[in-house]
Design a protein around this motif. Structure first.
Motif, short mmCIF file in Angstrom:
data_model
loop_
_atom_site.label_atom_id
_atom_site.label_comp_id
_atom_site.label_asym_id
_atom_site.label_seq_id
_atom_site.Cartn_x
_atom_site.Cartn_y
_atom_site.Cartn_z
N ASP A 1 7.56 -4.66 160.35
CA ASP A 1 8.21 -3.56 159.62
C ASP A 1 9.09 -2.69 160.54
O ASP A 1 9.07 -1.46 160.47
N THR A 2 9.90 -3.37 161.34
CA THR A 2 10.81 -2.68 162.26
C THR A 2 11.78 -1.75 161.54
O THR A 2 11.99 -0.60 161.97
N GLU A 3 12.41 -2.21 160.46
CA GLU A 3 13.40 -1.36 159.77
C GLU A 3 12.75 -0.09 159.25
O GLU A 3 13.33 0.99 159.33
N ARG A 4 11.54 -0.24 158.71
CA ARG A 4 10.87 0.95 158.17
C ARG A 4 10.49 1.91 159.30
O ARG A 4 10.56 3.13 159.14
N LEU B 1 0.76 4.29 168.60
CA LEU B 1 0.61 3.60 167.32
C LEU B 1 -0.27 2.37 167.45
O LEU B 1 -0.58 1.93 168.56
N ASP B 2 -0.64 1.82 166.32
CA ASP B 2 -1.55 0.67 166.24
C ASP B 2 -0.88 -0.42 165.39
O ASP B 2 -0.86 -0.32 164.17
N SER B 3 -0.35 -1.44 166.05
CA SER B 3 0.36 -2.50 165.33
C SER B 3 -0.47 -3.78 165.21
O SER B 3 0.06 -4.82 164.81
N THR C 1 2.15 -5.27 162.56
CA THR C 1 2.69 -4.44 161.50
C THR C 1 2.07 -3.05 161.57
O THR C 1 0.95 -2.89 162.06
N LEU C 2 2.82 -2.06 161.10
CA LEU C 2 2.32 -0.69 161.10
C LEU C 2 1.80 -0.30 159.73
O LEU C 2 0.73 0.30 159.61
N GLY C 3 2.54 -0.63 158.68
CA GLY C 3 2.09 -0.31 157.31
C GLY C 3 2.54 1.08 156.89
O GLY C 3 2.82 1.95 157.71
N LYS C 4 2.60 1.26 155.57
CA LYS C 4 3.15 2.50 155.01
C LYS C 4 2.31 3.72 155.41
O LYS C 4 2.85 4.77 155.75
N LEU D 1 3.05 8.99 160.88
CA LEU D 1 3.96 9.20 162.01
C LEU D 1 5.05 10.20 161.64
O LEU D 1 5.36 11.10 162.44
N ALA D 2 5.63 10.04 160.46
CA ALA D 2 6.69 10.96 160.03
C ALA D 2 6.18 12.40 160.03
O ALA D 2 6.84 13.32 160.54
N GLY D 3 4.99 12.59 159.49
CA GLY D 3 4.41 13.94 159.44
C GLY D 3 4.07 14.48 160.83
O GLY D 3 4.31 15.65 161.13
#
Ligand code: ZN
Length: 298
Positions: free
Chosen positions: A213-216, A159-161, A171-174, A180-182
């Motif tokens: 955005d840890t929780e997300r 990932l790219d934070s 941050t990762l962002g939506k 990532l989910a996909g």
């Protein structure tokens, strides 16, 4: 990024292969003949400056990286690859930092190891590309450089934070979390190891120095049972925790520590059935050198 620096002998092949596979690398393409597909060298926070003599907090960062690179290149059997998890550059991600970084990483390429790099808050996307000058994988996202490395026993999600260069939080962002989910859903059969520079934090949002955005991120990770570990750097501290059954592995810095008791160094990861063994290789005779940690997958 991540950027991928393929082994020297395979660079031409991978240059075309990378463009074709749009952010997914297959282990068969990248694995050298003498490499162990279940062994990975994990590095973070090298903080290499353009000036080779530059020291910070009593550490010459180029010397530390050179020692770690030699140790990894001399491993028998060789790892399948090395991952450098962000803050490759000193503070502002200058082009010269990456030029020296590329020089210092060369023995890994010469030994046949691909190196996969992610971006930290002291990196700079454009200078990274310009300074290293090769190996940039096309990212499936325009906004961030992300990729999947499909290994024999696990899939790595890089990932790219990086939010703003030389500002501490990340941050990762939506868009990246949706990707990532996909990407995880498309690869549910093997354990997933997620790599990001910033540390997850559940403290008050205004006080976060790590991943905002840890929780997300955990909404994406927790319910997907293939996710076994989240691996990060940023704090320059070697620590492990567990959250929702997911191992949190904070890699030590290759460069300097903030707290004199913490080790600098790198981690040798060996994958097995149902888990992994981490061995800390600390620099400077630190008392934790050689410490082993067993991770069991949920
Ligand atoms: Zn750092």
């Amino acid at each position: 990024m991540p950027l991928h620096l393929p082994p020297l002998s395979r660079r031409r092949f991978l240059a075309t292969g990378l463009a074709a596979c749009a952010g997914a690398l297959a282990w068969r393409d990248a694995l050298g003949a003498e490499a162990d597909a279940d062994r990975w060298a994990l590095l973070a926070d090298t903080h290499v400056a353009a000036d080779r003599e530059r020291a910070s907090r009593g550490v010459n960062m180029a010397d530390h990286l050179a020692r770690v690179v030699k140790a990894v290149a001399d491993l028998k059997p060789l790892p399948a690859g090395a991952i450098l998890n962000g803050d490759a550059a000193y503070l502002k991600g200058e082009e010269g930092d990456y030029r020296l970084l590329g020089e210092l990483l060369k023995p890994l390429a010469a030994a046949g190891l691909p190196v996969h790099l992610t971006l930290g808050n002291h990196d700079h996307r454009d200078n990274f590309r310009a300074g290293l000058g090769r190996g940039a994988a096309r990212s499936p996202l325009a906004s961030h450089q992300v990729s999947v490395v499909e290994a024999k026993r696990v899939n790595w999600f890089l990932l790219d934070s990086l939010d703003r260069t030389n500002a501490t939080p990340g941050t990762l962002g939506k868009g990246q979390l949706d990707w990532l989910a996909g990407a995880l859903d498309a690869r549910s059969a093997k354990p997933a190891l997620v790599v990001v520079h910033h540390d997850p934090q559940w403290t008050a949002p205004a006080k976060r120095s790590g991943l905002v955005d840890t929780e997300r991120l955990f909404e994406v990770l927790a319910g997907r049972k293939q996710v076994k570990a989240l691996i990060f750097g940023h704090t320059h501290r070697w620590r492990r925790e567990k959250r929702e059954g997911i191992h949190l592995v904070n890699l030590p810095p290759v460069g300097y520590v903030f707290d004199k008791d913490s080790p600098s160094g790198w981690v040798d990861l060996r994958l097995g059935d149902g888990g992994a063994t981490l061995t800390l290789h600390a620099l400077g005779g630190h008392r934790q050198d050689g410490v082993r940690v067993e991770l069991t997958w949920r």
